[in-house]
Design a protein around this motif. Structure first.
Motif, mmCIF file in Angstrom:
data_model
loop_
_atom_site.group_PDB
_atom_site.id
_atom_site.type_symbol
_atom_site.label_atom_id
_atom_site.label_comp_id
_atom_site.label_asym_id
_atom_site.label_seq_id
_atom_site.Cartn_x
_atom_site.Cartn_y
_atom_site.Cartn_z
ATOM 1 N N THR A 307 5.329 38.858 -24.842
ATOM 2 C CA THR A 307 6.325 38.111 -24.080
ATOM 3 C C THR A 307 5.706 36.914 -23.366
ATOM 4 N N ALA A 308 4.642 37.162 -22.614
ATOM 5 C CA ALA A 308 4.017 36.078 -21.861
ATOM 6 C C ALA A 308 3.251 35.123 -22.775
ATOM 7 N N GLY A 309 2.833 35.617 -23.933
ATOM 8 C CA GLY A 309 2.047 34.794 -24.836
ATOM 9 C C GLY A 309 2.859 33.931 -25.768
ATOM 10 N N SER A 310 4.188 33.980 -25.639
ATOM 11 C CA SER A 310 5.056 33.214 -26.537
ATOM 12 C C SER A 310 5.773 32.102 -25.790
ATOM 13 N N SER A 311 5.977 30.999 -26.485
ATOM 14 C CA SER A 311 6.780 29.905 -25.943
ATOM 15 C C SER A 311 8.242 30.201 -26.228
ATOM 16 N N GLY A 312 9.107 29.269 -25.921
ATOM 17 C CA GLY A 312 10.517 29.470 -26.225
ATOM 18 C C GLY A 312 11.369 29.446 -24.984
ATOM 19 N N VAL A 313 12.511 30.104 -25.038
ATOM 20 C CA VAL A 313 13.448 30.113 -23.910
ATOM 21 C C VAL A 313 12.854 30.944 -22.778
ATOM 22 N N THR A 314 12.344 30.266 -21.770
ATOM 23 C CA THR A 314 11.618 30.964 -20.703
ATOM 24 C C THR A 314 12.518 31.882 -19.892
ATOM 25 N N TYR A 315 13.833 31.613 -19.883
ATOM 26 C CA TYR A 315 14.742 32.460 -19.111
ATOM 27 C C TYR A 315 14.909 33.839 -19.733
ATOM 28 N N SER A 316 14.416 34.029 -20.943
ATOM 29 C CA SER A 316 14.584 35.313 -21.635
ATOM 30 C C SER A 316 13.446 36.285 -21.358
ATOM 31 N N LYS A 317 12.429 35.868 -20.654
ATOM 32 C CA LYS A 317 11.253 36.727 -20.508
ATOM 33 C C LYS A 317 11.556 38.010 -19.750
ATOM 34 N N MET A 318 12.421 37.954 -18.751
ATOM 35 C CA MET A 318 12.797 39.183 -18.045
ATOM 36 C C MET A 318 13.486 40.161 -18.991
ATOM 37 N N ARG A 319 14.360 39.642 -19.829
ATOM 38 C CA ARG A 319 15.060 40.495 -20.790
ATOM 39 C C ARG A 319 14.087 41.120 -21.781
ATOM 40 N N LEU A 320 13.137 40.334 -22.267
ATOM 41 C CA LEU A 320 12.195 40.835 -23.261
ATOM 42 C C LEU A 320 11.251 41.888 -22.683
ATOM 43 N N LEU A 321 11.110 41.900 -21.358
ATOM 44 C CA LEU A 321 10.238 42.889 -20.707
ATOM 45 C C LEU A 321 10.963 44.181 -20.350
ATOM 46 N N VAL A 322 12.283 44.223 -20.535
ATOM 47 C CA VAL A 322 13.046 45.439 -20.199
ATOM 48 C C VAL A 322 12.489 46.679 -20.908
ATOM 49 N N PRO A 323 12.161 46.608 -22.223
ATOM 50 C CA PRO A 323 11.653 47.820 -22.887
ATOM 51 C C PRO A 323 10.219 48.203 -22.505
ATOM 52 N N ALA A 324 9.559 47.418 -21.662
ATOM 53 C CA ALA A 324 8.167 47.726 -21.283
ATOM 54 C C ALA A 324 8.140 48.761 -20.163
ATOM 55 N N PHE A 325 8.862 49.858 -20.340
ATOM 56 C CA PHE A 325 9.042 50.853 -19.287
ATOM 57 C C PHE A 325 7.754 51.558 -18.894
#
Length: 369
Positions: A307-325
């Motif tokens: 997640t942190a190592g990828s560029s792109g839509v920065t507003y999506s990073k919180m969403r992409l971290l949801v499964p990192a339980f």
């Protein structure tokens, strides 16, 4: 002679249903807050719950990958015959099986979220810690996506049970869940590596070898499908970069984003994303120090790196971290040691805060999540 009283059927049922009840209670609180905020913005709750990627998933569920744009465009404002291929098929296929509709999508997400809750409880090792972890997972900043026509809940369920399979050496479970996860999100690559390494370290029999061979088939199969459709072996990655600006850059884009937000009068959504990324980085360190089983550490850190190592839509990073339980394990363990009243107060506050922020992201924030 003292008679040992057996647990009643009611108490056993209550015990069995608790993970689902905790998860649903937290998500229901969030949805109530979201409904209030949606009404304040003259939007229906169902419309809000299918925002952004939800429209893409519903389109694929109804029409497959062969369709016209229908008004949908990528982040660059374009649509090509291959644009829909950027979205993995696992979630929309399940939605299509129930009949493509918003309600079908929500049913899939709710069922997957409940399945994730049981897997997460089992992973924690201690039931009290597991239930707290479920509540924290259901109330992360963008946990609203768990209750949307999104793939976060489904991926989380498959990831949790794949990790259960690894820890309990149930290789058939680990490999099949990896195959499923590979059809849902590219971050399944982290799970695939964990299964293969675990097999090398712990299981030399034919079951382990078979699991290592089978686990990449979902992800590899879809990437090859896209490669065939686009005529480019890196077709999916090209679609992501051209349509959404997403590519692995080692964290350069994220570092620039963090620097800009911390030195300017940034919007709430951007500030929250930065704080979440930095908080996840701290949790990566804490989880290493606390030393839970290495597959849980590797999974959480792996998702963070992707997640942190990828560029792109920065507003999506919180969403992409949801499964990192698994990154929340130290927090859950620490909180579970407190008095029940304290635990309930903290979890109630996080549920309401998560509900408000999810509502803000979907009703007040104008851009994609």
């Amino acid at each position: 002679m003292q008679t040992v009283q057996k647990p009643s059927r009611t108490s056993l049922t209550s015990h069995a249903l608790t993970p689902a009840a905790v998860y649903l209670a937290v998500r229901l609180a969030g949805l109530v807050v979201l409904a209030i905020m949606a009404a304040a913005h003259d939007r229906s709750l169902l419309d809000v719950l299918k925002s952004w990627d939800g429209d893409w998933y519903l389109s694929i569920a109804e029409h497959g990958y062969d369709r016209e744009g229908g008004g949908l465009v990528d982040a660059a404002g374009n649509f090509t015959p291959n644009t829909t291929l950027a979205f993995f098929p696992g979630y929309p296929v399940l939605v299509a099986l129930l009949g493509p509709s918003v309600l079908s999508g929500l049913v899939v997400s709710v069922a997957a979220g409940i399945a994730a809750a049981y897997g997460i409880t089992r992973l924690a090792g201690d039931r009290r810690v597991g239930l707290v972890l479920v509540a924290l997972f259901a109330s992360t900043p963008m946990a609203v996506t768990l209750s949307m026509v999104y793939s976060e809940a489904l991926f989380s369920a498959l990831a949790a049970w794949a990790l259960v399979g690894v820890l309990e050496r149930k290789w058939w479970l680990a490999s099949l869940c990896c195959v499923g996860a590979g059809l849902v999100r590219p971050s399944a690559g982290v799970l695939i590596l964990i299964v293969i390494v675990a097999v090398v370290l712990r299981e030399r029999g034919y079951r382990g070898v078979l699991a290592a061979v089978v686990c990449p088939l979902g992800l590899a199969g879809y990437l090859l499908f896209v490669a065939d459709r686009t005529g480019n072996v890196f077709g999916w990655f090209v679609l992501q970069e051209s349509g959404w600006g997403t590519a692995f850059d080692g964290g350069v884009n994220t570092a620039e984003f963090v620097g800009r937000v911390l030195t300017s009068d940034a919007p709430l959504m951007e500030t929250a994303n930065v704080l979440t990324v930095l908080g996840a980085l701290v949790l990566c360190v804490v989880v290493v120090v606390r030393k839970p089983p290495w597959p849980l550490v590797a999974y959480g850190i792996g998702l963070f790196v992707m997640t942190a190592g990828s560029s792109g839509v920065t507003y999506s990073k919180m969403r992409l971290l949801v499964p990192a339980f698994t990154l929340l394990l130290p927090v859950a363990a620490g909180l579970a040691r407190r008095r029940t009243g304290t635990v309930l107060a903290v979890l109630s506050a996080t549920a309401l805060l998560s509900g408000w922020f999810g509502g803000y992201a979907l009703t007040a924030w104008a851009y994609a999540i």
